[in-house]
Write an enzyme that holds these catalytic residues in place. Structure first.
Site: not given
Ligand SMILES: [Zn+2]
Length: 350
Positions: A67, A70, A165, A229
């Site tokens: 992404h 990010e 991420h 994450e």
């Protein structure tokens, strides 16, 4: 750009991310050897393979920027890679570094056209005739990862893919990992231990196949694959990198044979969740009924209205049900939110 030019630039200024972002659509194949004997091969823009002269039994893929907005994981991986290229860090394992979506990184957006992390395991080609840069990229990334694992020497080896991420919203637990569905196989104790060493002791255990990079790694490559994450999305230059020190140190130790500060797996040290239901956006009328600053893993009282779509209301159904990854901006038909609940892995880890 010609391969010789590429190598000249990289050797003069060992910053592969910078070269990638200057050439977001293509870099030619090129290879050279560092003075410490590490072979460096550029496979594409954002794709660089490092083979040290002596290496252990792990094959490690470090992925970031799937992404584009990010940025913290991109900075973290770029720093590790640049230390390898500048010979400040001697690798002890084979490593493939991937910067997933360079055009989206340049544009500072999650995606240009398609969510790259919904296109793996062949999903890039499931709608004949539909094309996008992300579909092409997903196909190529699959090929590179398979090639990396396939070219490893024979013998008992451990395959790993950590796809890093940051999340759109804050989280009750700042760092957490998504453990892809293993089709009934046991979850790995040593992987839980590694995640905890990265500061991610909250783990979401998936129960169904997915189109993510980490599921592709787990299912198609038989690797330990994880989406990790690491915090909240912020633009380049606005990340407080001190919040990523623990993960950066653990990854650095992993690839360079340094000491990993792990402790023996004990379920009580973890927040473990499983998916109870997935809520898809069916129409443009899809709306969330909680504020933008509500964090991932927040729980609400049973009966609270969380979201609505044309002719349907989504309410909290059971005690402890928590929200995760709510995003009303996804395309029609895609997942707009997951509802999760605490779970135990007793008897299902080894
Ligand atoms: Zn992401």
């Amino acid at each position: 750009m010609k391969p010789e030019e590429l190598l000249q630039q990289l050797q003069h200024h060992p910053d592969f991310l910078k070269l990638t972002l200057a050439h977001p659509d293509f870099l030619p194949f090129a290879s050279y050897q560092l003075e410490n004997g590490t072979q460096i091969q550029i496979w594409d823009t954002g794709v660089i393979y490092c083979l040290p002269k002596q290496f252990g039994t792990q094959d490690i893929v470090l992925s970031s920027g799937v992404h584009g907005n990010e940025t913290a994981p991109v900075e973290l991986c770029s720093e590790l890679l640049n230390d390898v290229l500048a010979e400040k860090l001697l690798l002890k394992e084979r490593v493939l570094f991937l910067f997933g979506n360079p055009p989206a990184i340049n544009a500072g957006v999650r995606e240009i056209q398609d969510n790259l992390n919904r296109l793996f395991s062949g999903h890039h080609s499931k709608e004949p005739g539909v094309q996008s840069a992300e579909r092409e990229r997903a196909k190529k990334l699959e090929t590179y990862v398979l090639k990396f694992f396939d070219e490893a020497p024979q013998g008992l080896r451990e395959r790993k893919l950590y796809d890093l991420h940051t999340a759109i919203r804050g989280s009750r637990f700042e760092k957490f990992a998504v453990y892809p569905f293993l089709h009934g196989e046991n979850w790995s104790k040593t992987q839980f231990e590694f995640l905890k060493a990265c500061g991610a002791n909250t783990v979401l255990l998936m129960q169904t196949p997915a189109s993510t990079f980490s599921y592709f790694a787990a299912q198609s490559c038989k690797a330990h694959g994880f989406t990790i994450e690491l915090g909240k999305v912020r633009p380049f230059g606005q990340n407080d990198m001190s919040r990523f020190t623990q993960a950066a140190s653990a990854l650095r130790a992993l690839i360079s044979g340094g000491e990993l500060y792990t402790t023996e797996f004990n379920e009580a040290d973890f927040n473990l969740y499983e998916v109870r239901r997935s809520i898809n956006k069916a129409t443009e009328a899809f709306t969330l009924h909680f504020a933008d600053n509500i964090e991932n893993f927040t729980t609400f009282d049973v009966g609270t209205l969380l979201a609505s779509d044309e002719g349907v209301e989504y309410k909290v159904e059971v005690e402890g049900e928590a929200i995760i990854f709510p995003n009303p901006k996804v395309a029609i038909g895609q997942r707009a939110m997951l509802m999760v609940k605490p779970v135990s892995v007793a008897g299902k880890v080894s």
